[in-house]
Design an enzyme around this catalytic site. Structure first.
Site, PDB file in Angstrom:
ATOM      1  N   ARG A 170       0.847  -1.171   0.000  1.00 17.81           N
ATOM      2  CA  ARG A 170       0.000   0.000   0.000  1.00 17.81           C
ATOM      3  C   ARG A 170       0.895   1.237   0.000  1.00 17.81           C
ATOM      4  O   ARG A 170       1.951   1.221   0.613  1.00 17.81           O
ATOM      5  CB  ARG A 170      -0.779   0.023   1.321  1.00 17.81           C
ATOM      6  CG  ARG A 170      -2.283  -0.084   1.216  1.00 17.81           C
ATOM      7  CD  ARG A 170      -2.878  -0.368   2.589  1.00 17.81           C
ATOM      8  NE  ARG A 170      -2.188   0.298   3.692  1.00 17.81           N
ATOM      9  CZ  ARG A 170      -2.469   1.504   4.156  1.00 17.81           C
ATOM     10  NH1 ARG A 170      -3.429   2.221   3.604  1.00 17.81           N
ATOM     11  NH2 ARG A 170      -1.806   2.010   5.168  1.00 17.81           N
ATOM     12  N   ARG A 174      -3.091  10.942   0.457  1.00 17.69           N
ATOM     13  CA  ARG A 174      -4.087  11.729   1.187  1.00 17.69           C
ATOM     14  C   ARG A 174      -4.572  12.866   0.323  1.00 17.69           C
ATOM     15  O   ARG A 174      -3.751  13.564  -0.253  1.00 17.69           O
ATOM     16  CB  ARG A 174      -3.386  12.360   2.388  1.00 17.69           C
ATOM     17  CG  ARG A 174      -3.750  11.726   3.675  1.00 17.69           C
ATOM     18  CD  ARG A 174      -3.110  12.523   4.782  1.00 17.69           C
ATOM     19  NE  ARG A 174      -2.541  11.589   5.726  1.00 17.69           N
ATOM     20  CZ  ARG A 174      -1.555  11.874   6.549  1.00 17.69           C
ATOM     21  NH1 ARG A 174      -1.013  13.070   6.535  1.00 17.69           N
ATOM     22  NH2 ARG A 174      -1.120  10.970   7.389  1.00 17.69           N
ATOM     23  N   ARG A 247      19.707  -5.015   7.092  1.00 18.99           N
ATOM     24  CA  ARG A 247      20.337  -3.857   6.474  1.00 18.99           C
ATOM     25  C   ARG A 247      20.926  -3.062   7.618  1.00 18.99           C
ATOM     26  O   ARG A 247      20.315  -2.937   8.685  1.00 18.99           O
ATOM     27  CB  ARG A 247      19.306  -2.975   5.742  1.00 18.99           C
ATOM     28  CG  ARG A 247      18.946  -3.473   4.378  1.00 18.99           C
ATOM     29  CD  ARG A 247      20.070  -3.449   3.389  1.00 18.99           C
ATOM     30  NE  ARG A 247      20.323  -2.135   2.813  1.00 18.99           N
ATOM     31  CZ  ARG A 247      21.415  -1.862   2.102  1.00 18.99           C
ATOM     32  NH1 ARG A 247      22.358  -2.786   1.920  1.00 18.99           N
ATOM     33  NH2 ARG A 247      21.585  -0.660   1.575  1.00 18.99           N
ATOM     34  N   ARG A 278      18.793  10.425   4.348  1.00 12.38           N
ATOM     35  CA  ARG A 278      18.180  11.592   4.974  1.00 12.38           C
ATOM     36  C   ARG A 278      19.187  12.386   5.796  1.00 12.38           C
ATOM     37  O   ARG A 278      20.231  11.862   6.174  1.00 12.38           O
ATOM     38  CB  ARG A 278      16.986  11.251   5.854  1.00 12.38           C
ATOM     39  CG  ARG A 278      16.936   9.855   6.402  1.00 12.38           C
ATOM     40  CD  ARG A 278      15.633   9.642   7.154  1.00 12.38           C
ATOM     41  NE  ARG A 278      15.804   8.597   8.142  1.00 12.38           N
ATOM     42  CZ  ARG A 278      14.890   8.263   9.031  1.00 12.38           C
ATOM     43  NH1 ARG A 278      13.744   8.906   9.073  1.00 12.38           N
ATOM     44  NH2 ARG A 278      15.121   7.294   9.886  1.00 12.38           N
ATOM     45  N   GLU A 298      22.334  10.055   7.264  1.00 13.53           N
ATOM     46  CA  GLU A 298      22.071   8.623   7.467  1.00 13.53           C
ATOM     47  C   GLU A 298      22.344   7.877   6.161  1.00 13.53           C
ATOM     48  O   GLU A 298      21.696   8.122   5.152  1.00 13.53           O
ATOM     49  CB  GLU A 298      20.604   8.489   7.880  1.00 13.53           C
ATOM     50  CG  GLU A 298      20.192   7.101   8.272  1.00 13.53           C
ATOM     51  CD  GLU A 298      18.757   7.074   8.813  1.00 13.53           C
ATOM     52  OE1 GLU A 298      18.398   7.929   9.648  1.00 13.53           O
ATOM     53  OE2 GLU A 298      17.997   6.194   8.382  1.00 13.53           O
ATOM     54  N   TYR A 346      10.999  -5.770  12.777  1.00 14.80           N
ATOM     55  CA  TYR A 346      10.987  -4.326  12.944  1.00 14.80           C
ATOM     56  C   TYR A 346       9.809  -3.977  13.833  1.00 14.80           C
ATOM     57  O   TYR A 346       8.672  -4.374  13.589  1.00 14.80           O
ATOM     58  CB  TYR A 346      10.871  -3.563  11.608  1.00 14.80           C
ATOM     59  CG  TYR A 346      10.877  -2.085  11.912  1.00 14.80           C
ATOM     60  CD1 TYR A 346      12.073  -1.414  12.083  1.00 14.80           C
ATOM     61  CD2 TYR A 346       9.694  -1.395  12.138  1.00 14.80           C
ATOM     62  CE1 TYR A 346      12.097  -0.076  12.452  1.00 14.80           C
ATOM     63  CE2 TYR A 346       9.710  -0.059  12.514  1.00 14.80           C
ATOM     64  CZ  TYR A 346      10.912   0.593  12.669  1.00 14.80           C
ATOM     65  OH  TYR A 346      10.925   1.909  13.048  1.00 14.80           O
ATOM     66  N   ASP A 348       8.031  -0.798  16.237  1.00 15.30           N
ATOM     67  CA  ASP A 348       8.026   0.583  16.722  1.00 15.30           C
ATOM     68  C   ASP A 348       8.114   0.573  18.247  1.00 15.30           C
ATOM     69  O   ASP A 348       7.765  -0.416  18.885  1.00 15.30           O
ATOM     70  CB  ASP A 348       6.741   1.291  16.278  1.00 15.30           C
ATOM     71  CG  ASP A 348       6.916   1.943  14.911  1.00 15.30           C
ATOM     72  OD1 ASP A 348       8.067   2.271  14.561  1.00 15.30           O
ATOM     73  OD2 ASP A 348       5.914   2.115  14.197  1.00 15.30           O
TER      74      ASP A 348
HETATM   75  P1  FAD Z   1      17.508  -2.163  21.291  1.00 13.16           P
HETATM   76  O1  FAD Z   1      17.181  -0.748  21.513  1.00 13.16           O
HETATM   77  O2  FAD Z   1      18.357  -2.513  20.126  1.00 13.16           O
HETATM   78  O3  FAD Z   1      18.189  -2.729  22.641  1.00 13.16           O
HETATM   79  C1  FAD Z   1      18.884  -3.944  22.700  1.00 13.16           C
HETATM   80  C2  FAD Z   1      20.117  -3.726  23.558  1.00 13.16           C
HETATM   81  O4  FAD Z   1      20.768  -4.987  23.757  1.00 13.16           O
HETATM   82  C3  FAD Z   1      21.150  -2.815  22.921  1.00 13.16           C
HETATM   83  O5  FAD Z   1      21.430  -1.720  23.761  1.00 13.16           O
HETATM   84  C4  FAD Z   1      22.377  -3.705  22.736  1.00 13.16           C
HETATM   85  O6  FAD Z   1      23.615  -3.030  22.945  1.00 13.16           O
HETATM   86  C5  FAD Z   1      22.157  -4.771  23.805  1.00 13.16           C
HETATM   87  N1  FAD Z   1      22.870  -6.017  23.516  1.00 13.16           N
HETATM   88  C6  FAD Z   1      22.805  -6.758  22.385  1.00 13.16           C
HETATM   89  N2  FAD Z   1      23.626  -7.817  22.473  1.00 13.16           N
HETATM   90  C7  FAD Z   1      24.229  -7.758  23.686  1.00 13.16           C
HETATM   91  C8  FAD Z   1      25.198  -8.552  24.350  1.00 13.16           C
HETATM   92  N3  FAD Z   1      25.751  -9.629  23.780  1.00 13.16           N
HETATM   93  N4  FAD Z   1      25.603  -8.195  25.598  1.00 13.16           N
HETATM   94  C9  FAD Z   1      25.088  -7.092  26.204  1.00 13.16           C
HETATM   95  N5  FAD Z   1      24.167  -6.300  25.600  1.00 13.16           N
HETATM   96  C10 FAD Z   1      23.737  -6.618  24.363  1.00 13.16           C
HETATM   97  N6  FAD Z   1      10.365   3.400  16.522  1.00 13.16           N
HETATM   98  C11 FAD Z   1       9.354   4.299  16.668  1.00 13.16           C
HETATM   99  O7  FAD Z   1       8.371   4.018  17.374  1.00 13.16           O
HETATM  100  N7  FAD Z   1       9.437   5.540  16.064  1.00 13.16           N
HETATM  101  C12 FAD Z   1      10.488   5.912  15.299  1.00 13.16           C
HETATM  102  O8  FAD Z   1      10.517   7.033  14.770  1.00 13.16           O
HETATM  103  C13 FAD Z   1      11.553   4.964  15.117  1.00 13.16           C
HETATM  104  N8  FAD Z   1      12.613   5.298  14.350  1.00 13.16           N
HETATM  105  C14 FAD Z   1      13.597   4.365  14.146  1.00 13.16           C
HETATM  106  C15 FAD Z   1      14.656   4.713  13.310  1.00 13.16           C
HETATM  107  C16 FAD Z   1      15.660   3.790  13.042  1.00 13.16           C
HETATM  108  C17 FAD Z   1      16.793   4.176  12.140  1.00 13.16           C
HETATM  109  C18 FAD Z   1      15.578   2.492  13.608  1.00 13.16           C
HETATM  110  C19 FAD Z   1      16.605   1.465  13.273  1.00 13.16           C
HETATM  111  C20 FAD Z   1      14.536   2.146  14.461  1.00 13.16           C
HETATM  112  C21 FAD Z   1      13.529   3.077  14.739  1.00 13.16           C
HETATM  113  N9  FAD Z   1      12.470   2.782  15.597  1.00 13.16           N
HETATM  114  C22 FAD Z   1      11.457   3.703  15.765  1.00 13.16           C
HETATM  115  C23 FAD Z   1      12.392   1.490  16.317  1.00 13.16           C
HETATM  116  C24 FAD Z   1      13.039   1.539  17.728  1.00 13.16           C
HETATM  117  O9  FAD Z   1      14.400   1.857  17.604  1.00 13.16           O
HETATM  118  C25 FAD Z   1      12.875   0.172  18.389  1.00 13.16           C
HETATM  119  O10 FAD Z   1      11.513  -0.110  18.552  1.00 13.16           O
HETATM  120  C26 FAD Z   1      13.507   0.035  19.780  1.00 13.16           C
HETATM  121  O11 FAD Z   1      14.706   0.719  19.926  1.00 13.16           O
HETATM  122  C27 FAD Z   1      13.738  -1.443  20.078  1.00 13.16           C
HETATM  123  O12 FAD Z   1      14.118  -1.633  21.415  1.00 13.16           O
HETATM  124  P2  FAD Z   1      14.774  -2.986  21.885  1.00 13.16           P
HETATM  125  O13 FAD Z   1      14.919  -2.898  23.360  1.00 13.16           O
HETATM  126  O14 FAD Z   1      14.010  -4.127  21.320  1.00 13.16           O
HETATM  127  O15 FAD Z   1      16.193  -3.050  21.152  1.00 13.16           O
END
Ligand code: FAD
Length: 368
Positions: A170, A174, A247, A278, A298, A346, A348
């Protein structure tokens, strides 16, 4: 010594740790990075909260999650309204009446609809074989060529003709003059950045930074009755079923001695030639008035082990591999798995919080 060892101080791990502590559990949180917050981490540079791992805009229509996160911060009234720059031409995003006016000079919704219809009809194919045909079917040639093609090719590192059609099912258009990127009820940026949220979530919890779980897994495991792991699932199982595809991204931060560089938080570069996708100008997330500014370019990047994992490539082959890891993970009793890396998807931020809270309910035998 601990009821839970939490591997990863991102939002999944931190919400779980906070809730476990609230229920009287003793928790140790470790992260291999030198900061808390995972990918939501913001760093104060020149008085500006810089989103160190890409622009993060909090948005949700889930009232419970909105109220939950508001316990830890106040949100401002930022509305995400990105602009596209195609070879110097500027277009509002998402595709709306402003975009159509800028592209064709059309002024009414009917004129815009007729224009898109004419464009779609001219190149319509019954069964789109690739992303290019699919996109043209949905929005016509002009929007595809100027706003989709180059950006998508840079993001995926492949020609749109070689990308599967299913990537875009999709393309929302708008027919109002509305530049708000998200359709959600609640949206904003935490005042003071994201890091203070994590400081509050982890208050009173032991946190060790710069600790890689796999460098001392055996000893760390012995410290706690249960382990919540939020790192990459394939690494946990030593890649026994294969390496999952991602990626990656590369961020180039720059401090500029000027007040305002681009006049908007997010500008997408949609041509193929500009190597970055961006430029983020962080101060505009919080309506900053500082005399300097910080921008981040980026760049999409090929993933290989050792680089940061950003966007999972959820194609058939990778999903099959993930299924095998998941089956194994589901049979564990000491280990829990959650978050974007352990679930290979992925996510949010609001969805990650919801998922962590649902794990809490399950883990502590509470009614949902
Ligand atoms: P993470 O934040 O990745 O946390 C996992 C942690 O585990 C990390 O700190 C890592 O260092 C740690 N770790 C991994 N392996 C080990 C190890 N072996 N030993 C110790 N520590 C370890 N979401 C939105 O809602 N709005 C947005 O605008 C948005 N923009 C984004 C833009 C980008 C470019 C990206 C990539 C994502 C975006 N997101 C956005 C999504 C958002 O980043 C995620 O939903 C969120 O950060 C995921 O949290 P998490 O705790 O699952 O993972």
């Amino acid at each position: 010594m601990y009821d839970y060892l939490v591997v990863g101080a991102g939002i999944f791990g931190s919400v779980f740790a906070y809730e476990a502590k609230k229920r009287g559990k003793k928790v140790l949180v470790i992260d291999k990075r030198d900061h808390i917050g995972g990918n939501m981490y913001t760093k104060d540079i020149e008085g500006i909260n810089v989103h160190m791992y890409g622009a993060h805009i909090f948005h949700t229509s889930n009232k419970t999650i909105w109220e939950y996160i508001n316990q830890f911060t106040e949100f401002n009234n930022y509305i995400n309204s990105p602009v596209a720059n195609y070879k110097g031409e500027l277009y509002n995003l998402p595709f709306n009446m402003n975009t159509f006016y800028q592209m064709w000079g059309v002024k009414t919704p009917q004129e815009a609809k007729d224009m898109i219809e004419r464009q779609r009809e001219k190149y319509f194919v019954e069964r789109p074989k690739n992303l290019e045909e699919q996109a043209i079917n949905l929005v016509g040639l002009d929007i595809y060529q100027k706003l989709i093609k180059g950006y998508t090719e840079k993001q995926w590192g492949r020609d749109c003709k070689d990308l599967p059609a299913f990537i875009i099912r999709r393309l929302p258009v708008r027919f109002t003059f509305d530049n708000n990127y998200f359709n959600d009820t609640y949206q904003g940026i935490p005042v003071g950045g994201y890091t203070p949220i994590f400081e509050k979530l982890l208050e009173g919890i032991e946190v060790k930074l710069g600790v890689d779980y796999f460098k001392e897994k055996e000893a760390l495991d012995k410290l706690a009755s249960k382990v919540l792991y939020t790192g990459p699932i394939d690494q946990f199982y030593q890649y026994e079923f294969g390496v999952l595809g991602y990626r990656s991204l590369r961020f180039e931060h720059e401090i500029l001695d000027m007040e305002n560089y681009q006049g908007n938080a997010v500008i997408n570069y949609t041509d193929r030639e500009t190597p970055y996708t961006r430029i983020i100008e962080h101060k505009h997330f919080e309506f900053g008035k500082q005399s300097k500014t910080v921008i981040t370019r980026e760049y999409p990047d090929q993933f290989s082990l050792g680089k940061e994992m950003y966007y999972p490539i959820n194609d058939e082959a990778n999903n099959e591999i993930y299924k095998m890891y998941k089956e194994k993970a589901d049979s564990e009793t000491k280990y829990l798995f959650g978050g974007r890396l352990a679930e290979y998807k992925y996510y949010d931020m609001h969805a990650v919080i919801a998922s962590a809270l649902s794990m809490v309910k399950k883990e502590f035998y509470e009614e949902s």
